[in-house]
Design a protein around this motif. Structure first.
Motif, PDB file in Angstrom:
ATOM      1  N   HIS A 143       0.868  -1.175   0.161  1.00 12.29           N
ATOM      2  CA  HIS A 143      -0.040  -0.008   0.074  1.00 12.29           C
ATOM      3  C   HIS A 143       0.799   1.138   0.000  1.00 12.29           C
ATOM      4  O   HIS A 143       1.387   1.891   0.849  1.00 12.29           O
ATOM      5  N   ILE A 144       1.218   1.835  -1.265  1.00 12.92           N
ATOM      6  CA  ILE A 144       2.081   2.782  -1.147  1.00 12.92           C
ATOM      7  C   ILE A 144       1.665   3.755  -2.375  1.00 12.92           C
ATOM      8  O   ILE A 144       1.131   3.532  -3.417  1.00 12.92           O
ATOM      9  N   HIS A 145       1.725   4.994  -2.058  1.00 11.78           N
ATOM     10  CA  HIS A 145       1.297   6.264  -2.907  1.00 11.78           C
ATOM     11  C   HIS A 145       2.264   6.959  -3.764  1.00 11.78           C
ATOM     12  O   HIS A 145       3.485   7.327  -3.047  1.00 11.78           O
ATOM     13  N   SER A 146       2.234   7.219  -4.855  1.00  6.08           N
ATOM     14  CA  SER A 146       3.425   7.984  -5.607  1.00  6.08           C
ATOM     15  C   SER A 146       2.964   9.577  -5.928  1.00  6.08           C
ATOM     16  O   SER A 146       1.494   9.789  -5.786  1.00  6.08           O
ATOM     17  N   GLY A 154      -0.574  -1.478  -8.805  1.00  6.14           N
ATOM     18  CA  GLY A 154      -2.004  -1.668  -7.854  1.00  6.14           C
ATOM     19  C   GLY A 154      -2.719  -0.350  -7.973  1.00  6.14           C
ATOM     20  O   GLY A 154      -2.232   0.590  -8.651  1.00  6.14           O
ATOM     21  N   ILE A 155      -3.913  -0.344  -7.541  1.00  2.18           N
ATOM     22  CA  ILE A 155      -4.953   0.713  -7.581  1.00  2.18           C
ATOM     23  C   ILE A 155      -5.396   0.738  -6.267  1.00  2.18           C
ATOM     24  O   ILE A 155      -5.859  -0.122  -5.716  1.00  2.18           O
ATOM     25  N   GLU A 156      -5.576   1.735  -5.622  1.00  2.00           N
ATOM     26  CA  GLU A 156      -6.650   1.923  -4.257  1.00  2.00           C
ATOM     27  C   GLU A 156      -8.022   2.696  -4.818  1.00  2.00           C
ATOM     28  O   GLU A 156      -7.985   3.886  -5.260  1.00  2.00           O
ATOM     29  N   PHE A 157      -8.982   1.853  -4.936  1.00  2.00           N
ATOM     30  CA  PHE A 157     -10.174   2.332  -5.446  1.00  2.00           C
ATOM     31  C   PHE A 157     -11.141   3.091  -4.197  1.00  2.00           C
ATOM     32  O   PHE A 157     -11.386   2.368  -3.360  1.00  2.00           O
ATOM     33  N   ASN A 158     -11.206   4.273  -4.391  1.00  2.00           N
ATOM     34  CA  ASN A 158     -11.906   5.197  -3.556  1.00  2.00           C
ATOM     35  C   ASN A 158     -13.449   5.110  -3.719  1.00  2.00           C
ATOM     36  O   ASN A 158     -13.721   5.790  -4.716  1.00  2.00           O
ATOM     37  N   LYS A 159     -14.176   4.630  -2.886  1.00  2.00           N
ATOM     38  CA  LYS A 159     -16.007   4.629  -2.725  1.00  2.00           C
ATOM     39  C   LYS A 159     -16.108   5.538  -1.619  1.00  2.00           C
ATOM     40  O   LYS A 159     -16.567   5.098  -0.511  1.00  2.00           O
ATOM     41  N   LEU A 170     -10.478   0.158  -1.298  1.00  2.00           N
ATOM     42  CA  LEU A 170     -10.406  -1.096  -2.061  1.00  2.00           C
ATOM     43  C   LEU A 170      -9.149  -1.217  -2.632  1.00  2.00           C
ATOM     44  O   LEU A 170      -8.670  -0.481  -3.685  1.00  2.00           O
ATOM     45  N   LEU A 171      -8.022  -2.088  -2.174  1.00  4.49           N
ATOM     46  CA  LEU A 171      -6.883  -2.293  -2.761  1.00  4.49           C
ATOM     47  C   LEU A 171      -6.952  -3.249  -4.077  1.00  4.49           C
ATOM     48  O   LEU A 171      -7.520  -4.540  -3.580  1.00  4.49           O
ATOM     49  N   GLY A 172      -6.385  -3.253  -5.212  1.00  6.87           N
ATOM     50  CA  GLY A 172      -6.186  -3.935  -6.331  1.00  6.87           C
ATOM     51  C   GLY A 172      -4.946  -4.343  -6.373  1.00  6.87           C
ATOM     52  O   GLY A 172      -4.119  -3.487  -6.840  1.00  6.87           O
ATOM     53  N   ILE A 173      -4.220  -5.478  -6.062  1.00  5.70           N
ATOM     54  CA  ILE A 173      -2.939  -5.556  -6.037  1.00  5.70           C
ATOM     55  C   ILE A 173      -2.478  -6.494  -7.035  1.00  5.70           C
ATOM     56  O   ILE A 173      -3.144  -7.653  -7.634  1.00  5.70           O
ATOM     57  N   ASP A 174      -1.169  -6.473  -7.955  1.00  2.00           N
ATOM     58  CA  ASP A 174      -0.818  -6.885  -9.313  1.00  2.00           C
ATOM     59  C   ASP A 174      -2.006  -7.032 -10.195  1.00  2.00           C
ATOM     60  O   ASP A 174      -2.241  -7.897 -10.767  1.00  2.00           O
ATOM     61  N   ASN A 176      -6.071 -12.003 -12.172  1.00  2.00           N
ATOM     62  CA  ASN A 176      -5.283 -12.847 -11.025  1.00  2.00           C
ATOM     63  C   ASN A 176      -4.580 -11.706 -10.207  1.00  2.00           C
ATOM     64  O   ASN A 176      -3.619 -12.279  -9.328  1.00  2.00           O
ATOM     65  N   GLY A 177      -5.390 -10.816  -9.825  1.00  2.00           N
ATOM     66  CA  GLY A 177      -4.811  -9.846  -8.885  1.00  2.00           C
ATOM     67  C   GLY A 177      -5.469 -10.301  -7.405  1.00  2.00           C
ATOM     68  O   GLY A 177      -6.389 -11.037  -7.110  1.00  2.00           O
ATOM     69  N   LEU A 178      -5.001  -9.426  -6.515  1.00  2.00           N
ATOM     70  CA  LEU A 178      -5.718  -9.667  -5.107  1.00  2.00           C
ATOM     71  C   LEU A 178      -6.530  -8.502  -4.575  1.00  2.00           C
ATOM     72  O   LEU A 178      -6.269  -7.356  -5.099  1.00  2.00           O
ATOM     73  N   ALA A 179      -7.863  -8.608  -3.992  1.00  2.00           N
ATOM     74  CA  ALA A 179      -8.517  -7.634  -3.642  1.00  2.00           C
ATOM     75  C   ALA A 179      -8.735  -7.562  -1.997  1.00  2.00           C
ATOM     76  O   ALA A 179      -9.011  -8.524  -1.479  1.00  2.00           O
ATOM     77  N   VAL A 180      -7.996  -6.399  -1.499  1.00  2.00           N
ATOM     78  CA  VAL A 180      -7.941  -6.400  -0.069  1.00  2.00           C
ATOM     79  C   VAL A 180      -8.544  -4.829   0.453  1.00  2.00           C
ATOM     80  O   VAL A 180      -8.533  -3.941  -0.173  1.00  2.00           O
ATOM     81  N   ALA A 181      -9.293  -5.268   1.557  1.00  2.00           N
ATOM     82  CA  ALA A 181      -9.976  -4.135   2.146  1.00  2.00           C
ATOM     83  C   ALA A 181      -8.922  -3.321   2.831  1.00  2.00           C
ATOM     84  O   ALA A 181      -8.160  -3.668   3.757  1.00  2.00           O
TER      85      ALA A 181
END
Length: 645
Positions: A405-408, A486-491, A502-506, A528-533
């Protein structure tokens, strides 16, 4: 990069002028090292209602000054600020989000109300990791609203205003007498000593910023002096511009009429006298230009102090009636302009054309990152604390230090993706994932967030994926570190229970953030990514909008998610562990100091698919508080003892 947030408001000319000039000065000093965001949250949050408030303010000061005096006095004395804040809950929420997502080093305000909102946001004693600076735009009659709430520093325009703050109990070391921030052009022209025309032909600048009923009569005074030249600045009122242009027909050779102009510094420096009301910005710009003033109007409250300052130092004349203005100008220019020269010399003693640069330099000094937290160490050391495994060891397995969980700088992070790779790679990390924000534009808060420039925009998503793809190869070649995209999807909703991150990883390709959460999770799994709260429970150690939707609906979403953040930054979410949900720990990294936070330790092969499977099965997973050490490695991988079950 240094990140500075400037908060302003359009109630009076001085606030926006000061904010704009400070931003210009900061970007002049460090164009490549500082990111400056200047925001009017009144305008952003309330739109047309804010316009009505602004119009009400202008109507009050111009048409009902006695009523405005009463309002000004109420703000000066009121102790019921909490009641006022309730009416601005939307703006408080927006500022709360902005501070958390932007992670500024310095928050500078040119309007006092923001300090009360910040005080409310941090009232529970949570960490405030920025320097707070207030730039006071008034002189002498400083409303207590400016200093009743906390600010680390107060920038004041002059020593007289500094004395007012000292008498109110503000510590001297927190008061900075830098001057009112004026445009850089004043310093440039002052250094180049722009010459004025001979005084036998006085040049008068008339800025019509209020008192428009008097305008035609004042212009008649200018027209009646045949050896005077004049420039009349009308502003954006096209109807008034046409009326004034008609009024001066036949005198165009010596009377110029301008609409809106950004040449005020040049005009003040090239005219002998300016006629204008005692507004904060105009007064201070006239002082910076050493241009004597004729003041036809003083608005009760803040402008009374501005005029009092001018009167004390004998640099202006008050002339309420149009005929008095003509007489005052005659007086200044008689006897070879003896009196005008006196005012001019007095102005030179108090002029501060370098004020914006001084303020900008101070702001940049405050925004310097702590050396210990921002230094990129040349060794691959890491410190792993309290690691406990219960695993069956495979030959290819190893302990992997991870942060997912890293932001650029593509959203609200401080480092570019390349800088992130070097920052983590030189610290010996094995796997990281860059997860910049992508918002649901169908939601109102999502629309607002896109306007801030602190989230990925649709036009940048493709470039974002391409950049990470290029850096993947370098990360592996140089550091043997796996880099996921990855993406952090903001709702984001208006309450914690309606908000989810929600984190979408790889991820291999972009996903529409306007899809439902379930559809986004399905799209992540197709890749084939990971969905993480992400931070699914209540923050304790940091402030920020809580995102509780997934937690409140865990029975519905737990079967769909691959993992939950059991730790984020400095927080441990113990309810996640109590529910025995699959977990990882992340730093939610925005700037270098955030490296000192919770991380994930996986025991598996250093392979992308193996890492994801380890998280999905939630076996051989541990968490650790990561620490750098200035003397080198505290624990090497070979020193990690695994408890084999």
């Amino acid at each position: 990069m240094k990140r500075i947030l400037i908060l302003t408001a359009g109630f009076g000319e001085g606030h926006n002028t000061a904010a704009r000039n400070i931003q210009e000065a900061i970007e002049h000093l460090e164009p490549d090292e500082a990111i400056v965001d200047r925001i009017d949250l009144f305008d952003t949050c309330y739109g047309k209602f804010s316009d009505l408030l602004r119009q009400g303010y202008l109507t009050a000061i111009n048409r009902a000054p006695l009523i405005w005096r009463g309002i000004y006095s109420i703000f000066d004395r009121t102790s019921f600020i909490e009641d006022v804040l309730v009416a601005f809950a939307k703006m408080k929420q927006a500022l709360d989000w902005l501070l958390r997502e932007m992670q500024p080093d310095v928050v500078l305000s040119t309007y006092p109300f923001y300090n009360f909102l910040i005080e409310e946001i941090f009232k529970d004693g949570k960490e405030k990791n920025f320097v707070q600076i207030t730039v006071i735009t008034d002189s002498i009659t400083v409303n207590s609203f400016w200093y009743r709430s906390w600010s680390d520093y107060f920038v004041v325009p002059n020593k007289d205003t500094a004395s007012i703050l000292k008498s109110a109990g503000i510590a001297e070391e927190r008061i900075l007498e830098f001057g009112f921030p004026v445009q850089l052009e004043f310093l440039e022209y002052a250094q180049n000593s722009m010459p004025l025309e001979p005084l036998q032909q006085p040049k008068i600048l008339y800025i019509i910023n209020s008192g428009r009923k008097k305008a035609s009569k004042i212009i008649d005074q200018l027209l009646s002096r045949k050896n005077w030249e004049a420039t009349i600045v009308v502003g954006k009122d096209e109807k008034l511009f046409c009326n004034i242009a008609d009024h001066v027909k036949g005198f165009e050779e010596r009377i110029k009429v301008l609409g809106w102009t950004d040449k005020i510094p040049e005009l003040l420096l090239s005219h002998h006298v300016v006629i204008s009301k005692a507004g904060g910005a105009t007064v201070q710009e006239a002082i910076a230009a050493c241009c004597p003033m004729i003041i036809p109007q003083v608005v009760p409250g803040q402008e009374e102090g501005n005029y009092e300052f001018l009167r004390r130092y004998e640099v202006a004349c008050f002339a309420e009636k149009p005929s008095d203005i003509g007489s005052a100008l005659d007086f200044l220019f008689e006897n070879e302009a003896k009196h005008w020269k006196k005012l001019k010399n007095n102005l030179k003693k108090i002029s501060k054309p370098d004020s914006s640069l001084k303020i900008a330099q101070f702001v940049l000094e405050q925004s310097v990152l702590e050396i210990a937290s921002s230094r990129v160490f040349p060794f691959p050391g890491k410190r792993l604390e309290n690691i406990h495994f219960s695993v069956t060891q495979a030959k290819s397995s190893q302990a992997l230090l991870c942060d997912f969980h890293i932001h650029s700088t593509y959203s609200d992070g401080r480092l570019s993706i390349g800088e992130i790779v070097d920052f983590y790679g030189q610290r010996g990390f094995d796997c990281i994932c860059v997860t910049d924000h992508l918002v649901d534009r169908k939601r109102l808060i999502g629309k607002f967030c896109e306007l801030t420039g602190l989230v990925l925009t649709p036009t940048k998503v493709g470039e974002y994926f391409e950049t990470i793809e290029k850096e993947k190869k370098r990360a592996w070649k140089k550091y043997e570190m796996i880099l996921f995209c990855g993406i952090e999807f903001n709702k984001d909703g208006y309450s914690p229970k309606t908000s989810a991150h929600l984190l979408g990883i790889d991820l291999k390709s972009p996903i529409d953030p306007c899809l439902s959460l379930k559809d986004i999770i399905a799209e992540i799994h197709k890749q084939n990514g990971l969905a993480v709260a992400s931070h699914p429970h209540i923050f304790q150690s940091v402030w920020g909008p809580n995102t509780l939707f997934l937690w409140e609906n865990q029975e519905e979403y737990a079967p769909l998610l691959d993992a939950w953040e059991v730790a984020n930054r400095y927080d441990l979410f113990s309810p996640i562990g109590l529910k025995k949900l699959p977990f990882i720990a992340n730093s939610d990294f925005h700037k270098p100091k955030h490296i000192h936070s919770w991380k994930t330790i996986l025991h598996c092969a250093k392979d992308a698919d193996e890492i994801k499977e380890c998280i999905r099965s939630n076996r051989n997973v541990a968490i650790t508080l990561y620490r750098d050490h200035k003397f080198g490695t505290i624990f090497q991988k070979k020193d990690i003892e695994l408890e084999i079950a």
